[in-house]
Design an enzyme around this catalytic site. Structure first.
Site, PDB file in Angstrom:
ATOM      1  N   LYS A 157       0.839  -1.210   0.000  1.00  0.00           N
ATOM      2  CA  LYS A 157       0.000   0.000   0.000  1.00  0.00           C
ATOM      3  C   LYS A 157       0.866   1.248   0.000  1.00  0.00           C
ATOM      4  CE  LYS A 157       0.899   1.121   4.523  1.00  0.00           C
ATOM      5  NZ  LYS A 157       1.705   2.287   4.937  1.00  0.00           N
ATOM      6  N   ASP A 196      -2.196  -2.647   9.911  1.00  0.00           N
ATOM      7  CA  ASP A 196      -2.367  -2.563   8.457  1.00  0.00           C
ATOM      8  C   ASP A 196      -2.804  -3.889   7.831  1.00  0.00           C
ATOM      9  OD1 ASP A 196      -1.536   0.097   8.492  1.00  0.00           O
ATOM     10  OD2 ASP A 196       0.558  -0.401   8.028  1.00  0.00           O
TER      11      ASP A 196
HETATM   12  O1  C5P Z   1       0.152  -2.481  14.399  1.00  0.00           O
HETATM   13  P1  C5P Z   1       1.605  -2.692  14.061  1.00  0.00           P
HETATM   14  O2  C5P Z   1       2.208  -3.822  14.840  1.00  0.00           O
HETATM   15  O3  C5P Z   1       1.862  -2.805  12.594  1.00  0.00           O
HETATM   16  O4  C5P Z   1       2.328  -1.371  14.537  1.00  0.00           O
HETATM   17  C1  C5P Z   1       3.735  -1.278  14.615  1.00  0.00           C
HETATM   18  C2  C5P Z   1       4.108  -0.106  15.500  1.00  0.00           C
HETATM   19  O5  C5P Z   1       3.741   1.125  14.882  1.00  0.00           O
HETATM   20  C3  C5P Z   1       3.421  -0.066  16.842  1.00  0.00           C
HETATM   21  O6  C5P Z   1       4.140  -0.810  17.793  1.00  0.00           O
HETATM   22  C4  C5P Z   1       3.442   1.426  17.176  1.00  0.00           C
HETATM   23  O7  C5P Z   1       4.705   1.824  17.649  1.00  0.00           O
HETATM   24  C5  C5P Z   1       3.268   2.065  15.819  1.00  0.00           C
HETATM   25  N1  C5P Z   1       1.856   2.390  15.504  1.00  0.00           N
HETATM   26  C6  C5P Z   1       1.212   3.414  16.204  1.00  0.00           C
HETATM   27  N2  C5P Z   1      -0.076   3.722  15.891  1.00  0.00           N
HETATM   28  C7  C5P Z   1      -0.731   3.079  14.895  1.00  0.00           C
HETATM   29  C8  C5P Z   1      -0.097   2.046  14.171  1.00  0.00           C
HETATM   30  C9  C5P Z   1       1.206   1.732  14.503  1.00  0.00           C
HETATM   31  O8  C5P Z   1       1.793   4.012  17.102  1.00  0.00           O
HETATM   32  N3  C5P Z   1      -1.986   3.428  14.603  1.00  0.00           N
END
Ligand code: C5P
Length: 299
Positions: free
Chosen positions: A8, A135
């Site tokens: 994406k 995501d």
């Molecule tokens: O959800 P995911 O594991 O892909 O997110 C990775 C990191 O990105 C999280 O640990 C956080 O630090 C950051 N993040 C965030 N807010 C979001 C998505 C991701 O702070 N909405």
């Protein structure tokens, strides 16, 4: 069973303050683009993952791989044994801001669901996806969509026409948590809030690429540029070459340049590749569908 899944770009990434759970509320306009991974699932015994492609060595192996974690989550949810060999053919850049790891997790859910005959419905797959990462639901969904919450609460967006992209990949990935932490540092005491996705949504509705190019916005961009100042040269070079807009995708370091047409994409990609400001240049179009079994790949 082979599943194709897109990476994406974020046409808009508005980010609110850090929440108590460490995440940030977002208003993300995602577009799935034609840079795609394939995940093939074959019968076990046990659970294993292999990766091929130019960046295969950078992909986490074994249980640390998000695709493996997706298979385990599906097996637990449905009560089947997690027996699968997953082969990931990697084209989406690793730690590139294009949600490549999330894409592989979404593909693994779809592939294992078909391999094991567990036949979950879309809401169940979506719930498992949301538990794996912010995501992952979008990688299932594809197209162009608005994501709120952590990014996992999706609604489709009316988008007219095809977007033509030139994508500039970097040799080294970036850590998403580090970029979010830099944003928090930059914002301390400023009262800065989430930017509004309305201009991007209006440009998509109107099918107006020039307006879309002007509206591309990423609240993480300043933080990504602070950590990787060289990305500024990529964005500036893209605009100098006539791109309608240039933005860092997600937490970077991939830079997405919107151009008017396929011939423009060919011209801008060739010129950018000659400038030595990034490691690889690829053309892509969007929107494309989310994770889908490849026709003829059911075996
Ligand atoms: O959800 P995911 O594991 O892909 O997110 C990775 C990191 O990105 C999280 O640990 C956080 O630090 C950051 N993040 C965030 N807010 C979001 C998505 C991701 O702070 N909405």
């Amino acid at each position: 069973m082979t599943v194709r899944v897109p990476g994406k770009v974020n046409l808009h990434l508005g980010i609110g303050p850090r929440r108590r759970d460490g995440y940030h509320d977002v208003a993300s306009v995602y577009q799935a683009v034609s840079i795609q991974d394939e995940v093939a699932a074959a019968a076990g015994p046990g659970l294993s993952v292999t990766t091929s492609g130019p960046e295969a060595a950078a992909v986490p192996a074994g249980a640390a791989n998000l695709a493996a974690r997706a298979a385990v989550a599906l097996a637990r949810h449905t009560g089947v044994a997690p027996d699968a060999h997953l082969s990931i053919s990697k084209r989406i850049p690793v730690a590139g801001g294009m949600a490549g790891g999330s894409a592989d997790a979404a593909a693994a859910l779809v592939a294992c669901d078909a391999l094991w005959g567990t036949h979950l419905d879309r809401p169940q797959l979506h719930a498992l996806a949301a538990g794996l990462g912010s995501d992952v639901p979008f990688a299932l969904h594809g197209g162009t969509a608005l994501g709120v919450g952590r990014g996992e609460l999706l609604s489709p967006v009316l988008a007219r026409g095809t977007c033509h992209w030139v994508l500039a990949f970097a040799a080294q990935g970036m850590s998403t948590p580090a970029v979010y932490a830099e944003l928090d540092r930059q914002r301390t005491g400023t009262g800065a809030g989430m930017s509004d996705p309305a201009p991007v949504l209006a440009a998509l509705r109107a099918g107006d690429p020039a307006a879309l190019g002007r509206a591309l916005t990423n609240d993480l961009q300043r933080a990504a540029l602070r950590l990787r100042p060289g990305l500024r040269r990529v964005l500036d070079a893209g605009l100098d070459l006539g791109a309608l807009g240039a933005v860092v995708s997600g937490s970077g370091p991939t830079c997405a340049l919107l151009v008017r047409s396929e011939p423009e994409a060919v011209r801008v990609a060739a010129a950018l590749a000659g400038l030595d400001v990034c490691s690889r240049v690829r053309r892509a179009t969007g929107p494309v569908p989310g994770a889908r079994v490849v026709p003829g790949g059911e075996g």
